[in-house]
Design a protein around this motif. Structure first.
Motif, PDB file in Angstrom:
ATOM      1  N   ALA A   3      10.786   5.761  -2.733  1.00  0.00           N
ATOM      2  CA  ALA A   3      11.751   4.958  -1.974  1.00  0.00           C
ATOM      3  C   ALA A   3      11.553   3.467  -2.173  1.00  0.00           C
ATOM      4  CB  ALA A   3      11.663   5.294  -0.491  1.00  0.00           C
ATOM      5  N   GLY A   4      10.331   3.080  -2.500  1.00  0.00           N
ATOM      6  CA  GLY A   4      10.070   1.661  -2.673  1.00  0.00           C
ATOM      7  C   GLY A   4       9.821   0.897  -1.391  1.00  0.00           C
ATOM      8  N   SER A   5       9.778   1.601  -0.274  1.00  0.00           N
ATOM      9  CA  SER A   5       9.528   0.913   0.985  1.00  0.00           C
ATOM     10  C   SER A   5       8.100   0.369   1.004  1.00  0.00           C
ATOM     11  CB  SER A   5       9.750   1.863   2.157  1.00  0.00           C
ATOM     12  OG  SER A   5       9.055   3.077   1.965  1.00  0.00           O
ATOM     13  N   THR A   6       7.951  -0.781   1.639  1.00  0.00           N
ATOM     14  CA  THR A   6       6.666  -1.473   1.621  1.00  0.00           C
ATOM     15  C   THR A   6       6.148  -1.735   3.029  1.00  0.00           C
ATOM     16  OG1 THR A   6       7.812  -3.594   1.497  1.00  0.00           O
ATOM     17  CG2 THR A   6       7.169  -2.590  -0.583  1.00  0.00           C
ATOM     18  N   PHE A   7       4.841  -1.859   3.121  1.00  0.00           N
ATOM     19  CA  PHE A   7       4.169  -2.153   4.384  1.00  0.00           C
ATOM     20  C   PHE A   7       3.078  -3.179   4.109  1.00  0.00           C
ATOM     21  CE2 PHE A   7       6.229   1.224   6.675  1.00  0.00           C
ATOM     22  CZ  PHE A   7       6.510   2.163   5.690  1.00  0.00           C
ATOM     23  N   TYR A   8       2.868  -4.073   5.078  1.00  0.00           N
ATOM     24  CA  TYR A   8       1.907  -5.142   4.907  1.00  0.00           C
ATOM     25  C   TYR A   8       1.045  -5.311   6.142  1.00  0.00           C
ATOM     26  CZ  TYR A   8       4.824  -6.555   0.960  1.00  0.00           C
ATOM     27  OH  TYR A   8       5.532  -6.588  -0.214  1.00  0.00           O
ATOM     28  N   ALA A   9      -0.183  -5.751   5.907  1.00  0.00           N
ATOM     29  CA  ALA A   9      -1.012  -6.201   7.012  1.00  0.00           C
ATOM     30  C   ALA A   9      -0.434  -7.514   7.524  1.00  0.00           C
ATOM     31  CB  ALA A   9      -2.445  -6.397   6.540  1.00  0.00           C
ATOM     32  N   ASP A  10      -0.569  -7.742   8.808  1.00  0.00           N
ATOM     33  CA  ASP A  10      -0.021  -8.970   9.397  1.00  0.00           C
ATOM     34  C   ASP A  10      -0.595 -10.217   8.733  1.00  0.00           C
ATOM     35  OD1 ASP A  10       0.161  -7.708  12.822  1.00  0.00           O
ATOM     36  OD2 ASP A  10       1.558  -7.538  11.130  1.00  0.00           O
ATOM     37  N   SER A  11      -1.835 -10.139   8.314  1.00  0.00           N
ATOM     38  CA  SER A  11      -2.515 -11.308   7.762  1.00  0.00           C
ATOM     39  C   SER A  11      -1.935 -11.764   6.420  1.00  0.00           C
ATOM     40  CB  SER A  11      -4.007 -11.012   7.609  1.00  0.00           C
ATOM     41  OG  SER A  11      -4.204  -9.895   6.759  1.00  0.00           O
ATOM     42  N   VAL A  12      -1.174 -10.900   5.756  1.00  0.00           N
ATOM     43  CA  VAL A  12      -0.647 -11.271   4.434  1.00  0.00           C
ATOM     44  C   VAL A  12       0.880 -11.307   4.398  1.00  0.00           C
ATOM     45  CG1 VAL A  12      -2.701 -10.260   3.361  1.00  0.00           C
ATOM     46  CG2 VAL A  12      -0.570  -8.928   3.473  1.00  0.00           C
ATOM     47  N   LYS A  13       1.517 -10.936   5.479  1.00  0.00           N
ATOM     48  CA  LYS A  13       2.981 -10.941   5.497  1.00  0.00           C
ATOM     49  C   LYS A  13       3.535 -12.319   5.180  1.00  0.00           C
ATOM     50  CE  LYS A  13       3.955  -7.118   8.673  1.00  0.00           C
ATOM     51  NZ  LYS A  13       4.402  -6.735  10.036  1.00  0.00           N
ATOM     52  N   GLY A  14       4.533 -12.342   4.306  1.00  0.00           N
ATOM     53  CA  GLY A  14       5.139 -13.606   3.924  1.00  0.00           C
ATOM     54  C   GLY A  14       4.431 -14.314   2.792  1.00  0.00           C
ATOM     55  N   ARG A  15       3.228 -13.854   2.449  1.00  0.00           N
ATOM     56  CA  ARG A  15       2.471 -14.482   1.354  1.00  0.00           C
ATOM     57  C   ARG A  15       2.257 -13.521   0.180  1.00  0.00           C
ATOM     58  NH1 ARG A  15      -2.678 -15.965   2.115  1.00  0.00           N
ATOM     59  NH2 ARG A  15      -3.112 -14.359   3.667  1.00  0.00           N
ATOM     60  N   PHE A  16       2.059 -12.261   0.476  1.00  0.00           N
ATOM     61  CA  PHE A  16       1.794 -11.251  -0.558  1.00  0.00           C
ATOM     62  C   PHE A  16       3.014 -10.354  -0.717  1.00  0.00           C
ATOM     63  CE2 PHE A  16      -3.148 -10.913  -0.087  1.00  0.00           C
ATOM     64  CZ  PHE A  16      -3.232 -12.301  -0.203  1.00  0.00           C
TER      65      PHE A  16
END
Length: 119
Positions: free
Chosen positions: A55-68
């Protein structure tokens, strides 16, 4: 034999960027997801980002959201981690992981690549 081979780590100044790659070889069919984790010296390994392979859906740790940004190339069986606006606290060994079954745990881990961010 299935292997995960990471590349792209290195030394960068704060505010800089790096892109990590992780290529899977061997049994690459039926991949459910791939992810990136990191472990700083003396600390536990922590989740960074993951991508659902179909599906290509992604998940991020809060500490890297918007940067990674995590992305995948299904044809090359490769997952990437684009890291921008790096901070000294991002310094760690980054490892990729592969999950075939969709369960809570990942099935296969790479050897890790060092990322060092200088202030």
């Amino acid at each position: 034999q299935v292997q995960l081979v990471e590349s792209g780590g290195g030394l960068v100044q704060a505010g800089g960027s790096l892109r990590l790659s992780c290529a899977a070889s061997g049994r690459t069919f039926s991949i459910y997801r791939m992810g990136w984790f990191r472990q700083a010296p003396g600390k536990e390994r922590k989740f960074v980002a993951s991508v659902n392979w179909s599906a290509g859906s992604t998940f991020y740790a809060d500490s890297v959201k918007g940067r990674f940004t995590i992305s995948r190339d299904n044809a090359r069986n490769t997952v990437y981690l684009q890291m921008n606006s790096l901070k000294p606290e991002d310094t760690a060994v980054y490892s990729c992981a592969l999950d075939w079954g969709g369960g809570p745990e990942y099935d296969l881990w790479g050897q890790g690549t060092q990322v060092t961010v200088s202030s």
